[in-house]
Motif scaffolding. Structure first.
Motif, PDB file in Angstrom:
ATOM      1  N   THR A  11       0.837  -1.215   0.000  1.00 35.06           N
ATOM      2  CA  THR A  11       0.000   0.000   0.000  1.00 35.06           C
ATOM      3  C   THR A  11       0.864   1.253   0.000  1.00 35.06           C
ATOM      4  O   THR A  11       0.609   2.210  -0.743  1.00 35.06           O
ATOM      5  CB  THR A  11      -0.914   0.005   1.243  1.00 35.06           C
ATOM      6  N   THR A  12       1.905   1.244   0.817  1.00 38.44           N
ATOM      7  CA  THR A  12       2.814   2.393   0.892  1.00 38.44           C
ATOM      8  C   THR A  12       3.550   2.597  -0.424  1.00 38.44           C
ATOM      9  O   THR A  12       3.712   3.728  -0.898  1.00 38.44           O
ATOM     10  CB  THR A  12       3.830   2.183   2.030  1.00 38.44           C
ATOM     11  N   ALA A  13       4.010   1.497  -1.024  1.00 41.08           N
ATOM     12  CA  ALA A  13       4.732   1.588  -2.304  1.00 41.08           C
ATOM     13  C   ALA A  13       3.835   2.185  -3.387  1.00 41.08           C
ATOM     14  O   ALA A  13       4.288   3.022  -4.181  1.00 41.08           O
ATOM     15  CB  ALA A  13       5.230   0.211  -2.721  1.00 41.08           C
ATOM     16  N   LYS A  14       2.584   1.769  -3.429  1.00 39.59           N
ATOM     17  CA  LYS A  14       1.650   2.322  -4.419  1.00 39.59           C
ATOM     18  C   LYS A  14       1.454   3.813  -4.208  1.00 39.59           C
ATOM     19  O   LYS A  14       1.405   4.589  -5.170  1.00 39.59           O
ATOM     20  CB  LYS A  14       0.306   1.593  -4.333  1.00 39.59           C
ATOM     21  N   ARG A  15       1.363   4.231  -2.949  1.00 44.86           N
ATOM     22  CA  ARG A  15       1.173   5.647  -2.649  1.00 44.86           C
ATOM     23  C   ARG A  15       2.398   6.459  -3.073  1.00 44.86           C
ATOM     24  O   ARG A  15       2.273   7.540  -3.659  1.00 44.86           O
ATOM     25  CB  ARG A  15       0.892   5.833  -1.154  1.00 44.86           C
ATOM     26  N   ILE A  16       3.600   5.941  -2.802  1.00 52.44           N
ATOM     27  CA  ILE A  16       4.836   6.626  -3.191  1.00 52.44           C
ATOM     28  C   ILE A  16       4.924   6.741  -4.711  1.00 52.44           C
ATOM     29  O   ILE A  16       5.220   7.802  -5.263  1.00 52.44           O
ATOM     30  CB  ILE A  16       6.063   5.869  -2.644  1.00 52.44           C
ATOM     31  N   MET A  17       4.662   5.640  -5.413  1.00 53.79           N
ATOM     32  CA  MET A  17       4.757   5.625  -6.866  1.00 53.79           C
ATOM     33  C   MET A  17       3.766   6.611  -7.494  1.00 53.79           C
ATOM     34  O   MET A  17       4.132   7.376  -8.403  1.00 53.79           O
ATOM     35  CB  MET A  17       4.501   4.214  -7.405  1.00 53.79           C
ATOM     36  N   ASN A  18       2.545   6.614  -7.000  1.00 52.94           N
ATOM     37  CA  ASN A  18       1.525   7.509  -7.553  1.00 52.94           C
ATOM     38  C   ASN A  18       1.838   8.973  -7.257  1.00 52.94           C
ATOM     39  O   ASN A  18       1.602   9.853  -8.094  1.00 52.94           O
ATOM     40  CB  ASN A  18       0.147   7.141  -6.999  1.00 52.94           C
ATOM     41  N   GLU A  19       2.389   9.244  -6.067  1.00 51.87           N
ATOM     42  CA  GLU A  19       2.705  10.622  -5.708  1.00 51.87           C
ATOM     43  C   GLU A  19       3.844  11.166  -6.568  1.00 51.87           C
ATOM     44  O   GLU A  19       3.801  12.313  -7.020  1.00 51.87           O
ATOM     45  CB  GLU A  19       3.077  10.707  -4.221  1.00 51.87           C
ATOM     46  N   ILE A  20       4.861  10.336  -6.809  1.00 47.62           N
ATOM     47  CA  ILE A  20       5.976  10.749  -7.673  1.00 47.62           C
ATOM     48  C   ILE A  20       5.469  11.006  -9.091  1.00 47.62           C
ATOM     49  O   ILE A  20       5.838  11.987  -9.744  1.00 47.62           O
ATOM     50  CB  ILE A  20       7.084   9.677  -7.680  1.00 47.62           C
TER      51      ILE A  20
ATOM     52  N   LYS B 169       2.954  14.279  -8.931  1.00 46.01           N
ATOM     53  CA  LYS B 169       3.555  15.565  -8.568  1.00 46.01           C
ATOM     54  C   LYS B 169       4.764  15.923  -9.419  1.00 46.01           C
ATOM     55  O   LYS B 169       5.022  17.100  -9.676  1.00 46.01           O
ATOM     56  CB  LYS B 169       3.946  15.561  -7.086  1.00 46.01           C
ATOM     57  N   LEU B 170       5.533  14.914  -9.839  1.00 48.44           N
ATOM     58  CA  LEU B 170       6.767  15.183 -10.576  1.00 48.44           C
ATOM     59  C   LEU B 170       6.686  14.784 -12.044  1.00 48.44           C
ATOM     60  O   LEU B 170       7.570  15.122 -12.836  1.00 48.44           O
ATOM     61  CB  LEU B 170       7.947  14.459  -9.916  1.00 48.44           C
ATOM     62  N   GLY B 171       5.653  14.029 -12.413  1.00 46.33           N
ATOM     63  CA  GLY B 171       5.532  13.576 -13.791  1.00 46.33           C
ATOM     64  C   GLY B 171       6.566  12.534 -14.160  1.00 46.33           C
ATOM     65  O   GLY B 171       6.901  12.364 -15.327  1.00 46.33           O
ATOM     66  N   LEU B 172       7.070  11.804 -13.158  1.00 45.13           N
ATOM     67  CA  LEU B 172       8.127  10.821 -13.389  1.00 45.13           C
ATOM     68  C   LEU B 172       7.625   9.416 -13.092  1.00 45.13           C
ATOM     69  O   LEU B 172       6.817   9.201 -12.192  1.00 45.13           O
ATOM     70  CB  LEU B 172       9.349  11.113 -12.495  1.00 45.13           C
ATOM     71  N   TRP B 173       8.142   8.461 -13.848  1.00 43.05           N
ATOM     72  CA  TRP B 173       7.864   7.059 -13.584  1.00 43.05           C
ATOM     73  C   TRP B 173       8.919   6.513 -12.644  1.00 43.05           C
ATOM     74  O   TRP B 173      10.063   6.970 -12.627  1.00 43.05           O
ATOM     75  CB  TRP B 173       7.882   6.258 -14.878  1.00 43.05           C
ATOM     76  N   CYS B 174       8.558   5.531 -11.860  1.00 43.22           N
ATOM     77  CA  CYS B 174       9.549   4.879 -11.007  1.00 43.22           C
ATOM     78  C   CYS B 174       9.149   3.427 -10.804  1.00 43.22           C
ATOM     79  O   CYS B 174       7.986   3.043 -10.975  1.00 43.22           O
ATOM     80  CB  CYS B 174       9.677   5.583  -9.663  1.00 43.22           C
ATOM     81  N   SER B 175      10.133   2.609 -10.476  1.00 39.75           N
ATOM     82  CA  SER B 175       9.872   1.214 -10.122  1.00 39.75           C
ATOM     83  C   SER B 175      10.311   1.017  -8.680  1.00 39.75           C
ATOM     84  O   SER B 175      11.296   1.604  -8.234  1.00 39.75           O
ATOM     85  CB  SER B 175      10.617   0.257 -11.045  1.00 39.75           C
TER      86      SER B 175
END
Length: 287
Positions: free
Chosen positions: A13-22, A25-31
């Protein structure tokens, strides 16, 4: 995150929140990788690039980790992989099932580390980093498909350099070394670097990366990952001294570039990262 579930929620759940926020807010993809230690988390993060979340627990390594070729393992470079292959060790599973003493004899202390990593073991601590500890600023992306067109590669490089430039300016870090990384479809990795006048402008970081890319590009070898970084930051009074290369630069042109990019940063910080960007990225679309 152990013990922090009450504050942050379950790891997934936390990982999904971090990924979506990045992304929002930043327009960046992350894994993101979720695991019991740093090594497994790093390997997990590589499995769904450029966007995705992977859980990799010790119970899963036989299925998810061991079938991968040894050159795909974090910490194993091309020469080490080649030597392991000559020893008959082709996959991470082969390494995990090898005789530990044989690996140590062949690779010394580093052999013990890669042996334990292959078995999913890593007791290195997670340490907090502060801005003053920053030695380099790097970005990389695993491409959705193998790339052999250098024009497309330059667009990827521009987007990465743009992100590095924004981060460097935010932390007031001017660097003299630009370094690129190319990972090919067969997992071979090439790294090259060059020295430039101290800078944190996207334009100069990108231009230096492009020169390296042009010198070492081979359209016969498709690329799977492209990375670029800025390092060699000033740490002392030498930051105020001009090098021979700095004196060759046109100060007014350099200052104008800095002013333009700082203005772009202000607009992005206020209205979002997608409100203003470089024309080439608008035409072709950010990777």
């Amino acid at each position: 995150m152990t013990g922090g579930e009450g504050l942050f929620g379950a790891p997934l759940t936390t990982a999904k929140r971090i990924m979506n926020e990045i992304k929002d807010k930043l327009g960046l993809w992350c894994s993101i990788g979720i695991a019991e230690n740093k090594f497994l988390a790093k390997m997990a993060a590589e499995m769904k690039k450029p966007l995705g979340i992977t859980e990799l627990w010790k119970a899963d390594i036989g299925l998810k980790l061991w079938p991968l070729p040894v050159q795909a393992m974090y910490g194993i470079g091309a020469k080490t992989a080649e030597k392991l292959n000559r020893m008959g060790i082709k996959t991470i599973g082969d390494l995990a099932k090898s005789d530990r003493n044989r690996i140590i004899q062949a690779f010394g202390k580093g052999g013990d580390e890669i042996y334990h990593h292959a078995r999913g073991m890593d007791d290195s601590p997670v340490l907090a980093r502060v801005v003053d500890d920053m030695k380099s600023i790097g970005r990389s992306t695993t491409l959705p498909e193998d790339l052999s067109d250098i024009a497309q590669a330059k667009l990827v490089l521009m987007a990465l350099a743009d992100d590095i430039g924004m981060t460097a300016r935010r932390h007031q870090k001017k660097g003299r070394t630009v370094h690129i990384t190319l990972k090919y479809a067969d997992f071979r990795v090439v790294t090259k670097q060059t020295t430039i006048p101290a800078t944190y402008t996207t334009r100069e970081i990108f231009q230096a990366g492009c020169r390296l890319l042009e010198q070492h590009w081979n359209h016969l070898h498709p690329v799977r990952l492209i990375g670029i970084s800025l390092s060699g930051f000033h740490e002392d009074s030498s930051a105020n001294q001009l090098s021979f290369f700095d004196k060759m630069e046109n100060p007014s042109k350099k200052n104008k570039t800095e002013q333009i990019e700082k203005a772009m940063d202000i607009i992005r910080n206020k209205h979002g990262p997608e409100t203003i960007t470089f024309a080439a990225l608008v035409r072709k679309g950010k990777p």
